[in-house]
Design a protein around this motif. Structure first.
Motif, PDB file in Angstrom:
ATOM      1  N   SER A 104      42.826  42.567 -29.672  1.00 23.35           N
ATOM      2  CA  SER A 104      42.601  41.188 -29.220  1.00 23.35           C
ATOM      3  C   SER A 104      42.771  41.040 -27.711  1.00 23.35           C
ATOM      4  O   SER A 104      42.022  40.308 -27.072  1.00 23.35           O
ATOM      5  N   ILE A 105      43.743  41.746 -27.119  1.00 26.11           N
ATOM      6  CA  ILE A 105      43.965  41.638 -25.676  1.00 26.11           C
ATOM      7  C   ILE A 105      43.059  42.593 -24.902  1.00 26.11           C
ATOM      8  O   ILE A 105      42.610  42.269 -23.809  1.00 26.11           O
ATOM      9  N   PRO A 127      39.851  43.524 -25.189  1.00 31.91           N
ATOM     10  CA  PRO A 127      38.570  42.972 -24.750  1.00 31.91           C
ATOM     11  C   PRO A 127      38.702  41.927 -23.630  1.00 31.91           C
ATOM     12  O   PRO A 127      37.831  41.830 -22.769  1.00 31.91           O
ATOM     13  N   ASP A 128      39.793  41.182 -23.624  1.00 37.10           N
ATOM     14  CA  ASP A 128      40.012  40.221 -22.539  1.00 37.10           C
ATOM     15  C   ASP A 128      40.191  40.933 -21.209  1.00 37.10           C
ATOM     16  O   ASP A 128      39.743  40.447 -20.166  1.00 37.10           O
ATOM     17  N   ILE A 129      40.858  42.089 -21.240  1.00 44.21           N
ATOM     18  CA  ILE A 129      41.126  42.841 -20.014  1.00 44.21           C
ATOM     19  C   ILE A 129      39.888  43.607 -19.558  1.00 44.21           C
ATOM     20  O   ILE A 129      39.533  43.572 -18.386  1.00 44.21           O
ATOM     21  N   THR A 130      39.237  44.300 -20.500  1.00 43.49           N
ATOM     22  CA  THR A 130      38.119  45.179 -20.132  1.00 43.49           C
ATOM     23  C   THR A 130      36.767  44.491 -20.142  1.00 43.49           C
ATOM     24  O   THR A 130      35.795  45.025 -19.616  1.00 43.49           O
ATOM     25  N   LYS A 131      36.684  43.341 -20.765  1.00 42.61           N
ATOM     26  CA  LYS A 131      35.412  42.628 -20.954  1.00 42.61           C
ATOM     27  C   LYS A 131      34.424  43.457 -21.763  1.00 42.61           C
ATOM     28  O   LYS A 131      33.213  43.353 -21.598  1.00 42.61           O
TER      29      LYS A 131
END
Length: 117
Positions: free
Chosen positions: A46-47, A49-53
């Protein structure tokens, strides 16, 4: 009811509430330890994808809090738009071993890190 009886009643109530709170805290800690690996998997997915896009997948984690050993298996980090391959990084296993007591200090003592891709 005398003043002493009221004090004893209040102390008894405070003691009962304290015991219930302690039991709840112990229960929460036990549930967290029992589900630690699934919590880590969900957090990474969940986190990440937020970091790596990009898409981030983790097959499983194996964490032993008391021994200081941990493994992440099947890490897949997708490529951003515009790249041809389906993933930027694919790692079969990351294993780490650290000195658990060092987590309380300013410097964490890492014994080994192994990355298999």
């Amino acid at each position: 009811m005398s003043t002493n009886d009221k004090k004893k009643s209040k102390l008894s109530l405070i003691l009962k509430i304290s015991v219930v709170i302690i039991i709840l805290i112990i229960g929460i800690v036990v549930v967290m330890f029992m589900n630690l690996n699934s919590i880590i998997k969900k957090t990474v997915e969940s986190i990440g994808p937020d970091i790596t896009k990009t898409d981030v997948k983790l097959d499983r984690s194996i964490i032993s809090v008391f021994s200081g050993k941990g493994e992440l298996h099947g890490i897949l980090i997708g490529n951003p738009e515009g790249y041809n391959s389906s993933h930027a990084i694919k790692i079969e296993k990351i294993a780490i071993e650290l000195e658990p007591a060092s987590l309380k200090s300013d410097k964490i003592h890492i014994k080994t890190i192994v990355i298999d891709s």
